[in-house]
Design an enzyme around this catalytic site. Structure first.
Site, PDB file in Angstrom:
ATOM      1  N   GLY A  68       0.824  -1.204   0.000  1.00  0.00           N
ATOM      2  CA  GLY A  68       0.000   0.000   0.000  1.00  0.00           C
ATOM      3  C   GLY A  68       0.856   1.250   0.000  1.00  0.00           C
ATOM      4  O   GLY A  68       2.078   1.198   0.151  1.00  0.00           O
ATOM      5  N   CYS A  69       0.191   2.378  -0.151  1.00  0.00           N
ATOM      6  CA  CYS A  69       0.824   3.688  -0.157  1.00  0.00           C
ATOM      7  C   CYS A  69       1.674   3.867   1.108  1.00  0.00           C
ATOM      8  O   CYS A  69       1.237   3.475   2.180  1.00  0.00           O
ATOM      9  CB  CYS A  69      -0.258   4.764  -0.219  1.00  0.00           C
ATOM     10  SG  CYS A  69       0.373   6.430  -0.297  1.00  0.00           S
ATOM     11  N   PRO A  70       2.859   4.358   0.982  1.00  0.00           N
ATOM     12  CA  PRO A  70       3.530   4.954  -0.177  1.00  0.00           C
ATOM     13  C   PRO A  70       4.504   3.996  -0.864  1.00  0.00           C
ATOM     14  O   PRO A  70       5.285   4.409  -1.712  1.00  0.00           O
ATOM     15  CB  PRO A  70       4.309   6.115   0.445  1.00  0.00           C
ATOM     16  CG  PRO A  70       4.791   5.528   1.754  1.00  0.00           C
ATOM     17  CD  PRO A  70       3.622   4.651   2.221  1.00  0.00           C
TER      18      PRO A  70
ATOM     19  N   ASP B 183      -2.609  -1.853  -5.511  1.00  0.00           N
ATOM     20  CA  ASP B 183      -3.145  -0.704  -4.777  1.00  0.00           C
ATOM     21  C   ASP B 183      -3.741   0.283  -5.772  1.00  0.00           C
ATOM     22  O   ASP B 183      -3.031   0.840  -6.602  1.00  0.00           O
ATOM     23  CB  ASP B 183      -2.014  -0.049  -3.985  1.00  0.00           C
ATOM     24  CG  ASP B 183      -2.454   1.202  -3.234  1.00  0.00           C
ATOM     25  OD1 ASP B 183      -3.673   1.416  -3.078  1.00  0.00           O
ATOM     26  OD2 ASP B 183      -1.576   1.967  -2.798  1.00  0.00           O
TER      27      ASP B 183
END
Length: 85
Positions: free
Chosen positions: A17-19, A44
């Site tokens: 997931g981010c980042p 994602d």
């Protein structure tokens, strides 16, 4: 965007997931030679806007294309980034 390019390296960031997709993309693009094309494979959905935003604000990279596909019941996002310097 065009799909007329040769992929130099593929980076699999599925499940991250981010980042992390952007962080890993930057690390991989740094190791490519000029004009190398990195294919980033992610799951994602935020990677679509995150990688586009990163590429648009980062010198030395160009976003060539982005694709969203259903692969085996899972949505996969593919990003193609060229190192320009």
């Amino acid at each position: 965007m065009s799909t007329e390019f040769n992929v130099t390296e593929t980076l699999d960031v599925k499940g991250l997931g981010c980042p992390m997709p952007v962080v890993k993309t930057k690390q991989s693009i740094d190791s490519l030679d000029e004009d190398g094309v990195l294919e980033v494979v992610a799951t994602d959905s935020g990677s679509m806007s995150d990688i586009k935003g990163w590429a648009n604000t980062t010198d030395g990279v160009e976003l060539l294309d982005q694709k969203e596909n259903d692969e085996g019941g899972e949505t996969v996002y593919r990003h193609y980034v060229r190192k320009t310097e």
